[in-house]
Motif scaffolding. Structure first.
Motif, PDB file in Angstrom:
ATOM      1  N   THR A   1      39.646  39.147  35.595  1.00  0.00           N
ATOM      2  CA  THR A   1      40.631  40.007  36.222  1.00  0.00           C
ATOM      3  C   THR A   1      39.920  41.090  37.022  1.00  0.00           C
ATOM      4  O   THR A   1      38.924  41.641  36.572  1.00  0.00           O
ATOM      5  N   VAL A   2      40.437  41.386  38.210  1.00  0.00           N
ATOM      6  CA  VAL A   2      39.895  42.485  38.999  1.00  0.00           C
ATOM      7  C   VAL A   2      40.807  43.678  38.784  1.00  0.00           C
ATOM      8  O   VAL A   2      41.969  43.681  39.169  1.00  0.00           O
ATOM      9  N   ARG A   3      40.271  44.671  38.106  1.00  0.00           N
ATOM     10  CA  ARG A   3      41.024  45.910  37.880  1.00  0.00           C
ATOM     11  C   ARG A   3      40.051  47.009  37.468  1.00  0.00           C
ATOM     12  O   ARG A   3      38.930  46.720  37.033  1.00  0.00           O
ATOM     13  N   PRO A   4      40.451  48.264  37.636  1.00  0.00           N
ATOM     14  CA  PRO A   4      39.556  49.382  37.309  1.00  0.00           C
ATOM     15  C   PRO A   4      39.047  49.302  35.875  1.00  0.00           C
ATOM     16  O   PRO A   4      39.781  48.935  34.954  1.00  0.00           O
ATOM     17  N   GLY A   5      37.750  49.611  35.718  1.00  0.00           N
ATOM     18  CA  GLY A   5      37.137  49.640  34.402  1.00  0.00           C
ATOM     19  C   GLY A   5      36.444  48.355  34.009  1.00  0.00           C
ATOM     20  O   GLY A   5      35.693  48.330  33.035  1.00  0.00           O
ATOM     21  N   LEU A   6      36.668  47.282  34.752  1.00  0.00           N
ATOM     22  CA  LEU A   6      36.005  46.012  34.455  1.00  0.00           C
ATOM     23  C   LEU A   6      34.891  45.778  35.457  1.00  0.00           C
ATOM     24  O   LEU A   6      34.973  46.199  36.600  1.00  0.00           O
ATOM     25  N   THR A   7      33.820  45.119  35.004  1.00  0.00           N
ATOM     26  CA  THR A   7      32.745  44.775  35.927  1.00  0.00           C
ATOM     27  C   THR A   7      33.168  43.549  36.717  1.00  0.00           C
ATOM     28  O   THR A   7      33.992  42.761  36.262  1.00  0.00           O
ATOM     29  N   ALA A   8      32.590  43.399  37.902  1.00  0.00           N
ATOM     30  CA  ALA A   8      33.004  42.280  38.749  1.00  0.00           C
ATOM     31  C   ALA A   8      31.825  41.705  39.512  1.00  0.00           C
ATOM     32  O   ALA A   8      30.962  42.425  39.971  1.00  0.00           O
ATOM     33  N   ASP A   9      31.799  40.395  39.626  1.00  0.00           N
ATOM     34  CA  ASP A   9      30.943  39.667  40.551  1.00  0.00           C
ATOM     35  C   ASP A   9      31.928  39.000  41.499  1.00  0.00           C
ATOM     36  O   ASP A   9      32.682  38.107  41.092  1.00  0.00           O
ATOM     37  N   LEU A  10      31.964  39.461  42.724  1.00  0.00           N
ATOM     38  CA  LEU A  10      32.887  38.860  43.685  1.00  0.00           C
ATOM     39  C   LEU A  10      32.410  39.096  45.099  1.00  0.00           C
ATOM     40  O   LEU A  10      31.544  39.918  45.348  1.00  0.00           O
ATOM     41  N   ILE A  11      32.982  38.318  46.009  1.00  0.00           N
ATOM     42  CA  ILE A  11      32.696  38.486  47.423  1.00  0.00           C
ATOM     43  C   ILE A  11      34.015  38.682  48.158  1.00  0.00           C
ATOM     44  O   ILE A  11      35.062  38.201  47.720  1.00  0.00           O
ATOM     45  N   VAL A  12      33.943  39.401  49.265  1.00  0.00           N
ATOM     46  CA  VAL A  12      35.082  39.575  50.159  1.00  0.00           C
ATOM     47  C   VAL A  12      34.691  38.892  51.462  1.00  0.00           C
ATOM     48  O   VAL A  12      33.645  39.196  52.046  1.00  0.00           O
ATOM     49  N   LEU A  13      35.517  37.950  51.887  1.00  0.00           N
ATOM     50  CA  LEU A  13      35.243  37.190  53.108  1.00  0.00           C
ATOM     51  C   LEU A  13      36.002  37.775  54.287  1.00  0.00           C
ATOM     52  O   LEU A  13      36.982  38.500  54.101  1.00  0.00           O
ATOM     53  N   ASP A  14      35.590  37.402  55.491  1.00  0.00           N
ATOM     54  CA  ASP A  14      36.254  37.913  56.689  1.00  0.00           C
ATOM     55  C   ASP A  14      37.515  37.135  57.056  1.00  0.00           C
ATOM     56  O   ASP A  14      38.184  37.454  58.022  1.00  0.00           O
ATOM     57  N   ARG A  15      37.850  36.149  56.267  1.00  0.00           N
ATOM     58  CA  ARG A  15      39.067  35.365  56.512  1.00  0.00           C
ATOM     59  C   ARG A  15      39.517  34.684  55.223  1.00  0.00           C
ATOM     60  O   ARG A  15      38.740  34.544  54.290  1.00  0.00           O
ATOM     61  N   ASP A  16      40.743  34.244  55.218  1.00  0.00           N
ATOM     62  CA  ASP A  16      41.285  33.492  54.084  1.00  0.00           C
ATOM     63  C   ASP A  16      40.965  32.018  54.329  1.00  0.00           C
ATOM     64  O   ASP A  16      41.599  31.370  55.161  1.00  0.00           O
ATOM     65  N   VAL A  17      39.976  31.504  53.632  1.00  0.00           N
ATOM     66  CA  VAL A  17      39.537  30.125  53.864  1.00  0.00           C
ATOM     67  C   VAL A  17      40.567  29.096  53.422  1.00  0.00           C
ATOM     68  O   VAL A  17      40.454  27.930  53.787  1.00  0.00           O
ATOM     69  N   THR A  18      41.572  29.526  52.678  1.00  0.00           N
ATOM     70  CA  THR A  18      42.630  28.583  52.290  1.00  0.00           C
ATOM     71  C   THR A  18      43.696  28.478  53.375  1.00  0.00           C
ATOM     72  O   THR A  18      44.546  27.590  53.305  1.00  0.00           O
ATOM     73  N   GLU A  19      43.640  29.384  54.366  1.00  0.00           N
ATOM     74  CA  GLU A  19      44.647  29.394  55.422  1.00  0.00           C
ATOM     75  C   GLU A  19      44.094  29.066  56.809  1.00  0.00           C
ATOM     76  O   GLU A  19      44.854  28.708  57.696  1.00  0.00           O
ATOM     77  N   CYS A  20      42.784  29.195  57.004  1.00  0.00           N
ATOM     78  CA  CYS A  20      42.224  28.963  58.336  1.00  0.00           C
ATOM     79  C   CYS A  20      41.979  27.472  58.557  1.00  0.00           C
ATOM     80  O   CYS A  20      41.892  26.698  57.603  1.00  0.00           O
ATOM     81  N   PRO A  21      41.855  27.056  59.826  1.00  0.00           N
ATOM     82  CA  PRO A  21      41.550  25.646  60.109  1.00  0.00           C
ATOM     83  C   PRO A  21      40.221  25.247  59.464  1.00  0.00           C
ATOM     84  O   PRO A  21      39.281  26.045  59.410  1.00  0.00           O
TER      85      PRO A  21
END
Length: 91
Positions: A7-27
């Protein structure tokens, strides 16, 4: 670990990336052009494409910014910089 991960929420550690596009929606053909904007590891930012350090590094890779030869090279290599394989003027 279940109470700390998944879960991504305050107080928890996270390993994640933010991409420049939604790869599930782009061609599908555009997926390979996706860029990583932000990377968190253990809840800490380890890569931010908008930081000045990252912009400078990208400019050097693109050849749009000159990077001077560090003065330390002459001291380390005793004026024989080409011997180490870095070339004559550039690292």
């Amino acid at each position: 670990m279940e109470r700390l991960t998944g879960t991504v929420r305050p107080g928890l550690t996270a390993d994640l990336i933010v991409l420049d596009r939604d790869v599930t929606e782009c061609p599908v053909a555009d997926i390979s052009d996706t860029r990583i904007e932000l990377t968190l590891m253990g809840g800490r930012v380890v890569h931010d494409v908008h930081s000045s350090a990252v912009r400078a590094a990208v400019a050097r890779l693109d050849g749009t910014a000159a990077s001077p030869l560090p003065a330390a090279y002459a001291a380390v290599h005793g004026g024989r910089h080409g011997v180490c394989g870095h070339g004559g003027d550039r690292p």
